[in-house]
Design an enzyme around this catalytic site. Structure first.
Site, PDB file in Angstrom:
ATOM      1  N   GLY A 118      21.161  68.806  18.881  1.00 47.46           N
ATOM      2  CA  GLY A 118      20.769  69.937  19.727  1.00 47.46           C
ATOM      3  C   GLY A 118      20.329  71.167  18.955  1.00 47.46           C
ATOM      4  O   GLY A 118      20.322  72.274  19.501  1.00 47.46           O
ATOM      5  N   SER A 119      19.882  70.992  17.702  1.00 52.58           N
ATOM      6  CA  SER A 119      19.458  72.181  16.949  1.00 52.58           C
ATOM      7  C   SER A 119      18.190  72.778  17.550  1.00 52.58           C
ATOM      8  O   SER A 119      17.982  74.002  17.497  1.00 52.58           O
ATOM      9  CB  SER A 119      19.267  71.853  15.461  1.00 52.58           C
ATOM     10  OG  SER A 119      18.157  71.015  15.276  1.00 52.58           O
ATOM     11  N   LYS A 132      14.678  53.497  27.355  1.00 54.13           N
ATOM     12  CA  LYS A 132      13.791  54.140  28.336  1.00 54.13           C
ATOM     13  C   LYS A 132      14.603  54.956  29.339  1.00 54.13           C
ATOM     14  O   LYS A 132      15.806  54.718  29.527  1.00 54.13           O
ATOM     15  CB  LYS A 132      13.019  53.064  29.123  1.00 54.13           C
ATOM     16  CG  LYS A 132      12.082  52.258  28.288  1.00 54.13           C
ATOM     17  CD  LYS A 132      11.376  51.207  29.100  1.00 54.13           C
ATOM     18  CE  LYS A 132      12.275  50.009  29.346  1.00 54.13           C
ATOM     19  NZ  LYS A 132      11.574  48.861  29.900  1.00 54.13           N
ATOM     20  N   ARG A 139      14.571  58.511  24.072  1.00 50.92           N
ATOM     21  CA  ARG A 139      14.162  57.533  25.075  1.00 50.92           C
ATOM     22  C   ARG A 139      12.718  57.787  25.469  1.00 50.92           C
ATOM     23  O   ARG A 139      12.276  58.932  25.437  1.00 50.92           O
ATOM     24  CB  ARG A 139      15.009  57.643  26.350  1.00 50.92           C
ATOM     25  CG  ARG A 139      16.373  57.083  26.201  1.00 50.92           C
ATOM     26  CD  ARG A 139      17.209  57.287  27.440  1.00 50.92           C
ATOM     27  NE  ARG A 139      18.532  56.797  27.150  1.00 50.92           N
ATOM     28  CZ  ARG A 139      18.948  55.555  27.349  1.00 50.92           C
ATOM     29  NH1 ARG A 139      18.144  54.680  27.937  1.00 50.92           N
ATOM     30  NH2 ARG A 139      20.151  55.180  27.017  1.00 50.92           N
ATOM     31  N   HIS A 188       8.047  66.291  18.046  1.00 53.03           N
ATOM     32  CA  HIS A 188       8.017  65.071  17.232  1.00 53.03           C
ATOM     33  C   HIS A 188       7.938  65.464  15.754  1.00 53.03           C
ATOM     34  O   HIS A 188       7.083  66.281  15.375  1.00 53.03           O
ATOM     35  CB  HIS A 188       6.818  64.203  17.625  1.00 53.03           C
ATOM     36  CG  HIS A 188       6.797  62.920  16.866  1.00 53.03           C
ATOM     37  ND1 HIS A 188       7.663  61.881  17.149  1.00 53.03           N
ATOM     38  CD2 HIS A 188       6.062  62.527  15.803  1.00 53.03           C
ATOM     39  CE1 HIS A 188       7.440  60.899  16.304  1.00 53.03           C
ATOM     40  NE2 HIS A 188       6.484  61.261  15.469  1.00 53.03           N
TER      41      HIS A 188
HETATM   42  C1  GAR Z   1      14.384  66.370  15.713  1.00 54.25           C
HETATM   43  O1  GAR Z   1      14.063  66.242  14.350  1.00 54.25           O
HETATM   44  C2  GAR Z   1      13.250  65.895  16.587  1.00 54.25           C
HETATM   45  O2  GAR Z   1      12.016  66.203  16.050  1.00 54.25           O
HETATM   46  C3  GAR Z   1      13.514  64.424  16.607  1.00 54.25           C
HETATM   47  O3  GAR Z   1      14.908  64.311  16.730  1.00 54.25           O
HETATM   48  C4  GAR Z   1      15.518  65.433  16.090  1.00 54.25           C
HETATM   49  C5  GAR Z   1      16.495  66.059  17.058  1.00 54.25           C
HETATM   50  O4  GAR Z   1      17.203  67.087  16.446  1.00 54.25           O
HETATM   51  N1  GAR Z   1      12.838  63.797  17.707  1.00 54.25           N
HETATM   52  C6  GAR Z   1      12.294  62.588  17.639  1.00 54.25           C
HETATM   53  O5  GAR Z   1      12.347  61.900  16.640  1.00 54.25           O
HETATM   54  C7  GAR Z   1      11.608  62.132  18.907  1.00 54.25           C
HETATM   55  N2  GAR Z   1      10.848  60.952  18.659  1.00 54.25           N
HETATM   56  P1  GAR Z   1      18.104  68.082  17.306  1.00 54.25           P
HETATM   57  O6  GAR Z   1      18.980  67.225  18.231  1.00 54.25           O
HETATM   58  O7  GAR Z   1      18.923  68.796  16.276  1.00 54.25           O
HETATM   59  O8  GAR Z   1      17.202  68.978  18.071  1.00 54.25           O
END
Ligand code: GAR
Length: 204
Positions: free
Chosen positions: A13-14, A66, A94, A112
């Site tokens: 959740g950053s 999904k 998902r 992404h």
């Molecule tokens: C982030 O790096 C985001 O870009 C990636 O998951 C991480 C979540 O970090 N998302 C994907 O790979 C989507 N395909 P967070 O939970 O600390 O925000």
């Protein structure tokens, strides 16, 4: 116009935190109406509670990759009940399906960790490293029916360093993620954009 956000996540959740921080700092005209996570003990839920943001676990079984069927219906109902007008995928691992995309047409955003269209899918920073890229980065885009294919709103590049590991590169990308998501949401809040086919035309 103040955005009414619904955040969907699976992990730390950053990115949600960066949005909360931008709202608190007065640099983003938005409020987070609800946070939903498909992982019961996801840290994103803990963070939401710490900020007194309504949050819930969203049971997505039996689907593993999904958001579909009953889970998708539950998700849309919860978002609508919370008055959400913009859906923010923030590390939501998902694939979202047409039901949510139709309920929130051109109002679902994703972040992404790559410079799309390079390296869609998972572990994109490892893909960039393995490929020998000298530059990596992050993309915030509208979600369409494909995987990581929707119109791009914001991109930020970071250098790939000689001694990078997947972890160090991902950490450098994440610093830019936390700039990129608030920036993309500011564009939405400003309404100073138009989606023209694949292109998001932004008038600043
Ligand atoms: C982030 O790096 C985001 O870009 C990636 O998951 C991480 C979540 O970090 N998302 C994907 O790979 C989507 N395909 P967070 O939970 O600390 O925000």
């Amino acid at each position: 116009m103040k955005l009414k956000l619904g955040v969907l996540g699976s992990g730390a959740g950053s990115n949600m935190q960066s949005i909360v921080d931008a709202i608190d700092a007065g640099t983003l005209d938005a409020e987070i109406r609800i946070v939903l996570a498909d992982v019961q003990d996801a840290k994103i839920l803990e963070r939401a509670r710490r900020h007194s943001i309504p949050c819930r676990y969203l049971d997505c079984a039996p689907w593993k990759t999904k958001l579909e069927g009953r889970a998708e219906e539950d998700c849309i109902r919860i978002l609508k009940e919370a008055g959400v007008d913009t859906v923010v995928l923030a590390g939501f691992m998902r694939i979202v399906k047409p039901g949510l995309l139709e309920a929130y047409k051109n109002r679902v955003l994703n972040i992404h960790p790559a410079l799309l269209p390079a390296f869609p899918g998972v572990h994109s920073w490892t893909q960039a490293l393995d490929y020998g890229c000298k530059v990596a980065g992050v993309t915030v885009h509208f979600v369409d029916a494909g995987t990581d294919t929707g119109p791009i709103i914001v991109q930020k590049a970071v250098p790939v360093l000689e001694d990078d590991t997947p972890e160090t590169l991902h950490a450098r990308i994440q610093v830019q993620e936390h700039v990129a998501y608030p920036e993309a949401l500011r564009i939405l809040a400003s309404r100073a954009y138009r989606i023209e086919g694949r292109r998001v035309a932004i008038s600043r």
